[in-house]
Write a protein that holds these residues in place. Structure first.
Motif, PDB file in Angstrom:
ATOM      1  N   ASP A  48       0.825  -1.213   0.000  1.00  0.00           N
ATOM      2  CA  ASP A  48       0.000   0.000   0.000  1.00  0.00           C
ATOM      3  C   ASP A  48       0.854   1.256   0.000  1.00  0.00           C
ATOM      4  OD1 ASP A  48      -2.404  -1.363  -0.059  1.00  0.00           O
ATOM      5  OD2 ASP A  48      -2.664  -1.324   2.120  1.00  0.00           O
ATOM      6  N   HIS A  49       1.933   1.258   0.761  1.00  0.00           N
ATOM      7  CA  HIS A  49       2.797   2.435   0.831  1.00  0.00           C
ATOM      8  C   HIS A  49       3.526   2.640  -0.496  1.00  0.00           C
ATOM      9  CE1 HIS A  49       6.502   4.700   2.066  1.00  0.00           C
ATOM     10  NE2 HIS A  49       5.564   5.453   2.596  1.00  0.00           N
ATOM     11  N   VAL A  50       4.066   1.585  -1.034  1.00  0.00           N
ATOM     12  CA  VAL A  50       4.802   1.676  -2.298  1.00  0.00           C
ATOM     13  C   VAL A  50       3.866   2.115  -3.424  1.00  0.00           C
ATOM     14  CG1 VAL A  50       6.062   0.343  -4.039  1.00  0.00           C
ATOM     15  CG2 VAL A  50       6.567   0.022  -1.613  1.00  0.00           C
ATOM     16  N   ALA A  51       2.641   1.599  -3.434  1.00  0.00           N
ATOM     17  CA  ALA A  51       1.683   1.963  -4.483  1.00  0.00           C
ATOM     18  C   ALA A  51       1.320   3.437  -4.435  1.00  0.00           C
ATOM     19  CB  ALA A  51       0.426   1.113  -4.362  1.00  0.00           C
ATOM     20  N   ALA A  52       1.430   4.048  -3.266  1.00  0.00           N
ATOM     21  CA  ALA A  52       1.081   5.457  -3.121  1.00  0.00           C
ATOM     22  C   ALA A  52       2.227   6.390  -3.521  1.00  0.00           C
ATOM     23  CB  ALA A  52       0.674   5.744  -1.677  1.00  0.00           C
ATOM     24  N   CYS A  53       3.411   5.853  -3.760  1.00  0.00           N
ATOM     25  CA  CYS A  53       4.562   6.683  -4.126  1.00  0.00           C
ATOM     26  C   CYS A  53       4.441   7.148  -5.565  1.00  0.00           C
ATOM     27  CB  CYS A  53       5.868   5.903  -3.963  1.00  0.00           C
ATOM     28  SG  CYS A  53       6.266   5.553  -2.260  1.00  0.00           S
ATOM     29  N   GLY A  54       4.650   8.434  -5.771  1.00  0.00           N
ATOM     30  CA  GLY A  54       4.580   9.004  -7.114  1.00  0.00           C
ATOM     31  C   GLY A  54       5.967   9.277  -7.654  1.00  0.00           C
ATOM     32  N   PRO A  55       6.059   9.610  -8.932  1.00  0.00           N
ATOM     33  CA  PRO A  55       7.355   9.825  -9.556  1.00  0.00           C
ATOM     34  C   PRO A  55       7.987  11.186  -9.277  1.00  0.00           C
ATOM     35  CG  PRO A  55       5.625  10.114 -11.162  1.00  0.00           C
ATOM     36  CD  PRO A  55       4.966   9.658  -9.885  1.00  0.00           C
ATOM     37  N   GLY A  56       7.265  12.098  -8.659  1.00  0.00           N
ATOM     38  CA  GLY A  56       7.798  13.440  -8.422  1.00  0.00           C
ATOM     39  C   GLY A  56       8.858  13.475  -7.336  1.00  0.00           C
ATOM     40  N   LEU A  57       9.760  14.433  -7.425  1.00  0.00           N
ATOM     41  CA  LEU A  57      10.795  14.575  -6.405  1.00  0.00           C
ATOM     42  C   LEU A  57      10.274  15.330  -5.182  1.00  0.00           C
ATOM     43  CD1 LEU A  57      13.852  15.441  -8.655  1.00  0.00           C
ATOM     44  CD2 LEU A  57      13.295  13.248  -7.607  1.00  0.00           C
ATOM     45  N   ARG A  58       9.309  16.214  -5.394  1.00  0.00           N
ATOM     46  CA  ARG A  58       8.738  16.972  -4.280  1.00  0.00           C
ATOM     47  C   ARG A  58       7.381  16.380  -3.933  1.00  0.00           C
ATOM     48  NH1 ARG A  58       8.786  23.217  -5.133  1.00  0.00           N
ATOM     49  NH2 ARG A  58       7.769  22.912  -3.146  1.00  0.00           N
ATOM     50  N   HIS A  59       7.079  16.330  -2.659  1.00  0.00           N
ATOM     51  CA  HIS A  59       5.786  15.823  -2.248  1.00  0.00           C
ATOM     52  C   HIS A  59       5.386  16.427  -0.907  1.00  0.00           C
ATOM     53  CE1 HIS A  59       8.516  13.139  -0.107  1.00  0.00           C
ATOM     54  NE2 HIS A  59       7.549  12.997   0.773  1.00  0.00           N
ATOM     55  N   LEU A  60       4.134  16.279  -0.577  1.00  0.00           N
ATOM     56  CA  LEU A  60       3.594  16.766   0.692  1.00  0.00           C
ATOM     57  C   LEU A  60       3.024  15.592   1.466  1.00  0.00           C
ATOM     58  CD1 LEU A  60       1.505  19.781  -0.632  1.00  0.00           C
ATOM     59  CD2 LEU A  60       3.780  19.874   0.383  1.00  0.00           C
ATOM     60  N   HIS A  61       3.085  15.665   2.775  1.00  0.00           N
ATOM     61  CA  HIS A  61       2.420  14.694   3.625  1.00  0.00           C
ATOM     62  C   HIS A  61       1.125  15.329   4.092  1.00  0.00           C
ATOM     63  CE1 HIS A  61       5.644  11.651   4.378  1.00  0.00           C
ATOM     64  NE2 HIS A  61       6.300  12.596   3.728  1.00  0.00           N
ATOM     65  N   LEU A  62       0.004  14.640   3.885  1.00  0.00           N
ATOM     66  CA  LEU A  62      -1.295  15.142   4.297  1.00  0.00           C
ATOM     67  C   LEU A  62      -1.936  14.181   5.285  1.00  0.00           C
ATOM     68  CD1 LEU A  62      -2.707  16.154   0.791  1.00  0.00           C
ATOM     69  CD2 LEU A  62      -1.601  17.647   2.471  1.00  0.00           C
ATOM     70  N   THR A  63      -2.582  14.726   6.285  1.00  0.00           N
ATOM     71  CA  THR A  63      -3.370  13.949   7.226  1.00  0.00           C
ATOM     72  C   THR A  63      -4.719  14.628   7.325  1.00  0.00           C
ATOM     73  OG1 THR A  63      -1.393  13.327   8.468  1.00  0.00           O
ATOM     74  CG2 THR A  63      -3.508  13.054   9.578  1.00  0.00           C
ATOM     75  N   SER A  64      -5.770  13.906   7.004  1.00  0.00           N
ATOM     76  CA  SER A  64      -7.126  14.458   6.996  1.00  0.00           C
ATOM     77  C   SER A  64      -7.217  15.731   6.150  1.00  0.00           C
ATOM     78  CB  SER A  64      -7.604  14.735   8.420  1.00  0.00           C
ATOM     79  OG  SER A  64      -7.619  13.551   9.175  1.00  0.00           O
ATOM     80  N   GLY A  65      -6.516  15.746   5.044  1.00  0.00           N
ATOM     81  CA  GLY A  65      -6.564  16.867   4.121  1.00  0.00           C
ATOM     82  C   GLY A  65      -5.711  18.064   4.496  1.00  0.00           C
ATOM     83  N   ARG A  66      -4.936  17.950   5.577  1.00  0.00           N
ATOM     84  CA  ARG A  66      -4.076  19.059   6.006  1.00  0.00           C
ATOM     85  C   ARG A  66      -2.622  18.626   5.949  1.00  0.00           C
ATOM     86  NH1 ARG A  66      -6.755  23.181   9.098  1.00  0.00           N
ATOM     87  NH2 ARG A  66      -8.944  22.667   9.305  1.00  0.00           N
ATOM     88  N   ARG A  67      -1.752  19.602   5.683  1.00  0.00           N
ATOM     89  CA  ARG A  67      -0.320  19.316   5.637  1.00  0.00           C
ATOM     90  C   ARG A  67       0.182  18.846   6.994  1.00  0.00           C
ATOM     91  NH1 ARG A  67       3.012  23.867   2.261  1.00  0.00           N
ATOM     92  NH2 ARG A  67       4.498  22.262   1.777  1.00  0.00           N
ATOM     93  N   ASP A  68       1.022  17.861   6.978  1.00  0.00           N
ATOM     94  CA  ASP A  68       1.708  17.389   8.198  1.00  0.00           C
ATOM     95  C   ASP A  68       2.841  18.307   8.541  1.00  0.00           C
ATOM     96  OD1 ASP A  68       0.277  15.228   8.991  1.00  0.00           O
ATOM     97  OD2 ASP A  68       1.615  13.732   8.120  1.00  0.00           O
TER      98      ASP A  68
END
Length: 55
Positions: A35-55
């Motif tokens: 599940d974690h690997v499947a959620a990884c995207g190809p971009g170098l920059r990313h955000l962590h979100l919890t309940s729609g808000r930035r972590d």
């Protein structure tokens, strides 16, 4: 009779590349799971979100 040939190797995914290049270090139990690997995207920059808000 058809000739049987091996399939070509799949290119590495975003998660594998990030780990091999040192851009991501697994630090939690779920890191590396399907599940974690499947959620990884190809971009170098990313955000962590919890309940729609930035972590």
């Amino acid at each position: 009779m058809p000739t049987v040939r091996p399939l070509p190797a799949a290119p590495p995914g975003a998660y594998d590349v990030a780990v091999s290049e040192g851009r991501f270090t697994p630090s939690k139990a779920h890191h590396g799971t399907g599940d974690h690997v499947a959620a990884c995207g190809p971009g170098l920059r990313h955000l962590h979100l919890t309940s729609g808000r930035r972590d």
